[in-house]
Enzyme design. Structure first.
Site, PDB file in Angstrom:
ATOM      1  N   MET A   1       0.797  -1.202   0.000  1.00  0.00           N
ATOM      2  CA  MET A   1       0.000   0.000   0.000  1.00  0.00           C
ATOM      3  C   MET A   1       0.843   1.271   0.000  1.00  0.00           C
ATOM      4  O   MET A   1       0.442   2.283   0.558  1.00  0.00           O
ATOM      5  CB  MET A   1      -0.912   0.021   1.226  1.00  0.00           C
ATOM      6  CG  MET A   1      -0.154  -0.004   2.534  1.00  0.00           C
ATOM      7  SD  MET A   1      -1.257   0.055   3.951  1.00  0.00           S
ATOM      8  CE  MET A   1      -0.055   0.194   5.253  1.00  0.00           C
ATOM      9  N   PRO A   2       2.047   1.250  -0.573  1.00  0.00           N
ATOM     10  CA  PRO A   2       2.850   2.468  -0.538  1.00  0.00           C
ATOM     11  C   PRO A   2       2.307   3.565  -1.447  1.00  0.00           C
ATOM     12  O   PRO A   2       1.730   3.299  -2.503  1.00  0.00           O
ATOM     13  CB  PRO A   2       4.225   2.001  -1.019  1.00  0.00           C
ATOM     14  CG  PRO A   2       3.920   0.833  -1.896  1.00  0.00           C
ATOM     15  CD  PRO A   2       2.746   0.151  -1.261  1.00  0.00           C
TER      16      PRO A   2
END
Length: 252
Positions: A1-2
């Site tokens: 989820m960066p």
């Protein structure tokens, strides 16, 4: 989820180089943080020279006007060794793909809790569907729990529904519903605890699914191997050895 924001001096890079930088960062994230292909969110910001400031020798790093400030916001579940390996690989890939000197690759990781993310629709997807958080997909029940011999890869209802409908319902609603969604433990912590219990109890038939899930939840294969090595002294050498064989088979 960066989420990645990269700042640079205007005129320092062409559009095709920005694409190459983006691809290099994504590859490093996939290799060291197990980020899925579709979890791809990046922005680039160009600045006038007078807006872009840095020291060109701090900590004995020789920086130039092509300096990249790369800020990555992500979950707080990676080890120090994972981060160090990521920094090294990201700098290598950005250099290889876009010709950027490794000295000009300045990276900061901003760690935040899973509850601080919404990917749209007004939902907190990372805590509402923790077992699928790393995939960025809508939650569905587990697909590979196969305690019935030769059961096909299917969802819980298909595997167990006809034989034991209550068991299937409890699996969906209580185990992978209420328990895995409880925010008191992170998905990463729950994966580590589950694998430890399965190895200690020698329940290797369910390990492949939970190894895959653990990687999606941020655990690297080396961390799982270290956990199983630790278990050898508490749960027995044969149990740990059996777990390591399954890990090796399903992580290459």
């Amino acid at each position: 989820m960066p989420f990645i924001r990269t700042d640079y001096q205007q005129q320092a890079y062409r559009s095709e180089q920005l694409k190459q930088i983006s691809e290099g960062l994504m590859q490093a994230l996939q290799e060291h943080f197990q980020v899925p292909d579709k979890d791809y969110f990046q922005v680039f910001h160009a600045h006038e020279q007078w807006q872009f400031m840095y020291d060109d020798h701090y900590l004995d790093v020789e920086r130039s006007d092509r300096l990249l400030y790369i800020q990555i916001t992500l979950g707080s579940e990676r080890s120090v060794e994972q981060k160090k390996a990521f920094y090294k690989r990201a700098a290598e890939l950005v250099e290889q793909r876009a010709g950027v000197r490794q000295q000009d690759v300045f990276i900061t990781l901003l760690e935040t809790g899973l509850e601080n993310w919404s990917f749209g629709n007004g939902q907190a997807q990372m805590i509402e569907r923790p077992s699928m958080a790393a995939r960025g997909q809508q939650y569905t029940p587990p697909t590979a729990i196969q305690t019935i011999p030769d059961a096909p890869v299917s969802d819980v209802q298909q595997v167990y529904g006809e034989l034991a409908p209550d068991f299937a319902r409890y699996s969906e609603e209580v185990l992978f519903g209420d328990l895995w969604r409880n925010p008191e433990l992170s998905p990463r912590e729950r994966s580590l605890l589950t694998i430890a219990a399965l190895v200690a109890g020698r329940h290797t038939s369910q390990l492949p699914y939970h190894i895959e899930l653990a990687q999606q939840n941020g655990l690297h294969a080396t961390e799982l191997a270290a956990a199983m090595t630790h278990l050898a002294f508490y749960a027995g050498w044969p149990a740990a050895a059996a777990g390591l064989l399954v890990l090796k088979e399903h992580t290459g």
